[in-house]
Design an enzyme around this catalytic site. Sequence first.
Site, PDB file in Angstrom:
ATOM      1  N   LYS A 212       0.820  -1.212   0.000  1.00  0.00           N
ATOM      2  CA  LYS A 212       0.000   0.000   0.000  1.00  0.00           C
ATOM      3  C   LYS A 212       0.854   1.263   0.000  1.00  0.00           C
ATOM      4  O   LYS A 212       0.417   2.312  -0.451  1.00  0.00           O
ATOM      5  CB  LYS A 212      -0.898   0.027   1.219  1.00  0.00           C
ATOM      6  CG  LYS A 212      -1.639  -1.246   1.500  1.00  0.00           C
ATOM      7  CD  LYS A 212      -2.791  -1.449   0.580  1.00  0.00           C
ATOM      8  CE  LYS A 212      -3.502  -2.752   0.884  1.00  0.00           C
ATOM      9  NZ  LYS A 212      -4.725  -2.928   0.155  1.00  0.00           N
TER      10      LYS A 212
HETATM   11  C1  LIG Z   1      -1.051  -7.807   2.484  1.00  0.00           C
HETATM   12  C2  LIG Z   1      -2.129  -7.714   1.470  1.00  0.00           C
HETATM   13  N1  LIG Z   1      -2.112  -8.578   0.449  1.00  0.00           N
HETATM   14  C3  LIG Z   1      -3.059  -8.535  -0.496  1.00  0.00           C
HETATM   15  C4  LIG Z   1      -4.102  -7.640  -0.443  1.00  0.00           C
HETATM   16  C5  LIG Z   1      -5.114  -7.639  -1.544  1.00  0.00           C
HETATM   17  O1  LIG Z   1      -4.938  -6.530  -2.384  1.00  0.00           O
HETATM   18  P1  LIG Z   1      -6.159  -5.977  -3.222  1.00  0.00           P
HETATM   19  O2  LIG Z   1      -7.181  -5.530  -2.253  1.00  0.00           O
HETATM   20  O3  LIG Z   1      -5.610  -4.865  -4.016  1.00  0.00           O
HETATM   21  O4  LIG Z   1      -6.655  -7.113  -4.036  1.00  0.00           O
HETATM   22  C6  LIG Z   1      -4.166  -6.735   0.625  1.00  0.00           C
HETATM   23  C7  LIG Z   1      -5.242  -5.734   0.803  1.00  0.00           C
HETATM   24  O5  LIG Z   1      -6.015  -5.393   0.025  1.00  0.00           O
HETATM   25  C8  LIG Z   1      -3.137  -6.752   1.584  1.00  0.00           C
HETATM   26  O6  LIG Z   1      -3.135  -5.880   2.569  1.00  0.00           O
HETATM   27  N1  LIG Z   2      -6.410  -5.175   2.273  1.00  0.00           N
HETATM   28  C1  LIG Z   2      -6.822  -3.839   2.381  1.00  0.00           C
HETATM   29  C2  LIG Z   2      -8.288  -3.669   2.206  1.00  0.00           C
HETATM   30  C3  LIG Z   2      -8.612  -2.373   1.556  1.00  0.00           C
HETATM   31  O1  LIG Z   2      -8.172  -2.432   0.248  1.00  0.00           O
HETATM   32  P1  LIG Z   2      -7.860  -1.175  -0.652  1.00  0.00           P
HETATM   33  O2  LIG Z   2      -6.713  -1.601  -1.485  1.00  0.00           O
HETATM   34  O3  LIG Z   2      -9.084  -0.896  -1.407  1.00  0.00           O
HETATM   35  O4  LIG Z   2      -7.504  -0.019   0.234  1.00  0.00           O
HETATM   36  C4  LIG Z   2      -6.297  -3.304   3.695  1.00  0.00           C
HETATM   37  O5  LIG Z   2      -5.308  -3.828   4.157  1.00  0.00           O
HETATM   38  O6  LIG Z   2      -6.851  -2.413   4.267  1.00  0.00           O
END
Ligand SMILES: Cc1ncc(COP(=O)(O)O)c(C=O)c1O
Ligand SMILES: N[C@@H](CCOP(=O)(O)O)C(=O)O
Length: 466
Positions: free
Chosen positions: A112
């Site tokens: 993120k």
């Molecule tokens: C550690 C981790 N892996 C994978 C994901 C999945 O990513 P996305 O929500 O973009 O599919 C998330 C959160 O969304 C995450 O925090």
């Molecule tokens: N896995 C995410 C969930 C939110 O997903 P986002 O990519 O739309 O912000 C988290 O860790 O908060």
Amino acid sequence: MRYISTRGSAPSLGFEDVLLTGLATDGGLYVPESLPKFSLEEIRSWRGLSYSELAFRVMYPFVEDAIPADDFRAMLDDTYSQFTHKAVAPLVQLDSNEWVMELFRGPTLAFKDFALQLLGRLLDYVLEKRKQHVVIMGATSGDTGSAAIEGCRRCEHVDIFILHPHQRVSEVQRRQMTTVTGDNIHNIAVKGNFDDCQRMVKASFGDQSFLKGKTQLVAVNSINWARIMAQIVYYFQASLALGGPDRSMAFSVPTGNFGDIFAGYLAREMGLPVSQLVIATNRNDILHRFMSGNRYEQQKLEHTLSPSMDIMVSSNFERLLFDLHGRDGDAVRDLLERAQQGPVSIEDYRWKNARKLFDSAAVDDAGTCDTIREVFEANEYLLDPHTAIGVKAARACRRDPAVPMITLGTAHPAKFPDAVKQSGVGVEPALPHHLADLFEREERYTVLDDDLDAVQGFIGSHWKHA
Ligand SMILES: Cc1ncc(COP(=O)(O)O)c(C=O)c1O
Ligand SMILES: N[C@@H](CCOP(=O)(O)O)C(=O)O
């Protein structure tokens, strides 16, 4: 560049307005009206660029109407200097043609940071120019929250409200959010799950009257286009490092809200040769069930060892559905309205079209632990539970061993000590130096019921100029 809604009836916006919004007024998500396309020759010429210069080449077409090139370059240099590895997103080899791309070398140890460190700087830039104040409202299953707080907390024009599911994130994740002090930072633990938090965020974007017209909401979740945009870059980076664009790549992506893998899809649409994208889910496997059987059906959310992916209502899937339906917003609205009543399918030829690129697998907690242990025994390399799901899915779905398979390493294992312990590897992942005293820091958060009025009431009375 203009941005249009996936539901077809909201006004189109330019980059600045898209940055400062969440959902479109018709309930859809914004996507670029058309994507920049890069030739193989142009992509090839990017070999050897620094991460931030590559980020500039990939992203500038999206922002050029709003931000002068030098300002954007400076923002990117500053953003990616926060990462602790020179390569920013280094690759680690597990086996012949099998890699993990480490996306957890930023300040909060998850992928993120790539987008939220930039988003904070973009907001600062635009809000300072407009002399405008906003309220950030976000939902987190653990990682977005701390990355958003870390990325945006120095911005004097924002108040930040992050909703996390009470007792459903790891202790490290919770402390990373709740120990950051600052009058403009508010953590709300909702007695519900991530979907409940996200539903409240989306409802609040739809009706902001609780802010009494004095400020506006901005999204930090991947419903905000700027999040997706920044996540496209590392697909180019990994490919260039392994011989792309002169060979194709496959990526396996631990998936929850479908933002990260959608960024990979966009990289391909922009010209990067990608032959396979693997959707890797935990037991909350709605996307796997859709990709394997063309049936999209909500089920009860389960608590797993990979809490960040405990998501059922996967926001960005709508962006893919929009493309699969020839960008027909009415068709997307109709499908998603029907999906709220029960299981839905899409026309077979559209689903088969998706299947040309996407494969999927669901991995349970036992499979997650087995993979952490197997990789540790074979490579002395410790995976976090989300990345482990990616690796296991990659191995299960691989189409062509000659094509490099890159699993996105989405988080640092130290964020999930319980899962690592359960895997039986017998090592405890240490937090990096800047978080070494995390367990001694004081926490501050408010527990609220899963109740929209309670949450909106809290925000309405706690933002700076309330
Ligand atoms: C550690 C981790 N892996 C994978 C994901 C999945 O990513 P996305 O929500 O973009 O599919 C998330 C959160 O969304 C995450 O925090
Ligand atoms: N896995 C995410 C969930 C939110 O997903 P986002 O990519 O739309 O912000 C988290 O860790 O908060």
